[in-house]
Scaffold this motif. Structure first.
Motif, short mmCIF file in Angstrom:
data_model
loop_
_atom_site.label_atom_id
_atom_site.label_comp_id
_atom_site.label_asym_id
_atom_site.label_seq_id
_atom_site.Cartn_x
_atom_site.Cartn_y
_atom_site.Cartn_z
N ILE A 245 0.84 -1.20 0.00
CA ILE A 245 0.00 0.00 0.00
C ILE A 245 0.88 1.25 0.00
N ASP A 246 2.03 1.19 0.67
CA ASP A 246 2.94 2.33 0.70
C ASP A 246 3.70 2.44 -0.62
N ALA A 247 3.95 1.32 -1.28
CA ALA A 247 4.60 1.35 -2.58
C ALA A 247 3.75 2.11 -3.59
N LEU A 248 2.43 2.06 -3.45
CA LEU A 248 1.56 2.83 -4.34
C LEU A 248 1.84 4.33 -4.20
N HIS A 249 2.03 4.78 -3.00
CA HIS A 249 2.32 6.21 -2.78
C HIS A 249 3.59 6.61 -3.51
N TYR A 250 4.61 5.79 -3.42
CA TYR A 250 5.88 6.14 -4.08
C TYR A 250 5.73 6.12 -5.60
N LEU A 251 4.86 5.27 -6.11
CA LEU A 251 4.60 5.26 -7.55
C LEU A 251 3.91 6.55 -7.98
N LEU A 252 2.92 6.99 -7.20
CA LEU A 252 2.12 8.15 -7.58
C LEU A 252 2.88 9.47 -7.45
N GLU A 253 3.84 9.54 -6.55
CA GLU A 253 4.42 10.83 -6.23
C GLU A 253 5.23 11.44 -7.38
N ASP A 254 5.73 10.61 -8.28
CA ASP A 254 6.47 11.18 -9.42
C ASP A 254 5.80 10.83 -10.75
N ALA A 255 4.46 10.84 -10.74
CA ALA A 255 3.73 10.48 -11.96
C ALA A 255 3.96 11.48 -13.09
N PHE A 256 3.99 12.78 -12.76
CA PHE A 256 4.06 13.81 -13.80
C PHE A 256 5.46 14.41 -13.91
N VAL A 257 5.81 14.75 -15.14
CA VAL A 257 7.04 15.50 -15.39
C VAL A 257 6.70 16.65 -16.35
N PRO A 258 7.42 17.80 -16.24
CA PRO A 258 7.18 18.91 -17.17
C PRO A 258 7.79 18.61 -18.54
N THR A 259 7.10 18.97 -19.59
CA THR A 259 7.60 18.80 -20.95
C THR A 259 7.24 20.06 -21.74
N PRO A 260 7.79 20.24 -22.94
CA PRO A 260 7.41 21.39 -23.76
C PRO A 260 5.91 21.45 -24.06
#
Length: 427
Positions: A245-260
């Motif tokens: 359940i905690d591994a899900l949090h670590y997956l979600l925390e860097d879901a987005f990255v900035p792009t052009p």
């Protein structure tokens, strides 16, 4: 039967075994399949000629574990047993059943007929064939999750082959319909969502954002298909474990990255999601999952029907909940590993022929085989209430009820759980 020589993996001795079995045990002269099982033991105890313990994996459709040493429950079990890790029919090195191999048996109707022989009754018949080939007397069986369902079938259909039975998270309903399973597990899943978002409140907005994003922006998984809101919801599979359940949090925390082009889902996130939502490694899970609950009736996509009455799980809900372990018709549209099996999946969902009894209630009621089961209070996959009702129907079955673990308890403290159950059956 054939066997290879033994070899060592980090202190564990392994020996590979192959067996020929009829596809239909009622027709031994008909087509045959190949079964694979791996023997695992402590080499220091080889001269003791320890008795056999058959491990039945969860699923359906999961191959036997591939050990990297005598760790977890194997460490405890190897003190008293030679463990036989079976690849249940259709999985692993046993004759596989997948989009690649099933066309060899014919069209969709022929494939559905073929898969009707891939249920717990067939797995038990395979086990008895293997036990005889190994020259074993009644042996011990350890069933995790669906493996526990199979162990109950074993107690029903071939109790003479059993010395003792251990079950973890695997006391399913003894009668249909399948709907009752999903009514119960969706309720527990709702509670698990509440628990998770209370622990990580920032993830509530993140999950909604991801689902809204993929509904509007084409984000593709490494396998090439578009990620959909429904497949994002499958990340609720993480809720089945204590630490996952905690591994899900670590997956979600860097879901987005900035792009052009603005914020997009990261390649790392998409790769991890793909590993969670693809059924390429276990297509039988999707094909056969609902059949494990039916006996004489069609499942008719039970999970999808029950889900329709729970709008909080709909992808377009204001704050949609994550789902988890269930199979829906859209699986066979969105997963490339399943898309070629869409027609056969529909035939299996509508099928009534071949879904015979999985359990003998009278035999279970007069059971004399020592048996013990771990029942997890908050299990989101095998409901606590259903488990206790099933336990009450099996004469002499001892229950160890605990809230310390979730469905994958043996991944957290396999040694302790195995020792607890073995101690119970041996008094």
């Amino acid at each position: 039967m054939s066997a290879a020589g033994s070899y060592l993996v980090r202190g564990a001795a392994l020996r590979d075994h192959w067996f020929d079995a009829p596809l239909d045990h009622a027709d031994p002269s008909g087509p045959s399949i190949r079964l694979f099982a791996r023997e695992i033991y402590d080499p220091a105890l080889e001269a003791a000629n320890l008795p056999w313990l058959l491990f039945l994996q969860g699923g359906p459709g999961g191959r036997g574990n591939r050990p990297l040493g005598l760790t977890g429950w194997l460490r405890e079990a190897s003190k008293n047993f030679r463990v036989l890790m079976l690849d249940q029919r259709g999985t692993g090195l046993s004759t596989p059943a997948s989009r690649q191999t099933l066309p060899l048996v014919g069209g969709a109707a022929a494939q559905a007929d073929y898969l009707a022989h891939f249920r717990a009754t067939d797995i038990v018949a395979d086990a008895e064939l293997i036990r005889a080939a190994l020259g074993s007397g009644p042996w011990s069986v350890f069933g995790q999750s669906y493996g526990g369902f199979c162990a109950l079938t074993y107690l029903s259909m071939a109790p003479e082959g059993l010395k003792e039975v251990l079950i973890t998270g695997g006391l399913g309903p003894l009668a249909g319909p399948a709907d009752q399973v999903y009514e119960a597990t969706f309720a527990r899943l709702t509670a698990r969502n509440t628990e998770y978002f209370a622990r990580y409140p920032q993830d509530r907005a993140q999950v909604t954002r991801i689902m809204r994003h993929v509904a509007c922006v084409a984000e593709c998984l490494p396998t090439g298909e578009r990620l959909t809101p429904e497949r994002v919801q499958m990340l609720g599979n993480y809720f089945g474990g204590n630490t996952r359940i905690d591994a899900l949090h670590y997956l979600l925390e860097d879901a987005f990255v900035p792009t052009p082009d603005g914020d997009r889902l990261s390649d790392g996130f998409l790769a991890q999601v793909s590993a969670q939502v693809s059924r390429a490694a276990n297509p039988l899970y999707a094909l056969m999952h609902e059949s494990i609950y039916v006996q004489g009736e069609a499942s008719n996509w039970a999970a999808a029907r029950v889900l329709a009455a729970h709008p909080e799980f709909h992808p377009d809900a204001e704050e949609p909940l994550l789902t988890g372990e269930a199979v829906y018709p859209w699986y066979f549209e969105q997963d490339p590993a399943l898309a070629p099996l869409r027609e056969v999946a529909g035939l299996l969902a509508a099928r009534t022929a071949g879904w015979g009894p999985l359990y003998d209630l009278a035999q279970l009621g007069r059971n004399t085989v020592p048996a013990a089961a771990a029942v997890y209070t908050d299990d989101i996959y095998v409901d606590h209430g259903i488990s206790l009702a099933t336990a009450a129907a099996v004469q002499g079955l001892q229950v160890w009820e605990t809230s310390d673990f979730h469905h994958d308890g043996i991944a957290d403290d396999g040694e302790g759980i195995f020792a607890q159950l073995l101690g119970m059956v041996r008094g």
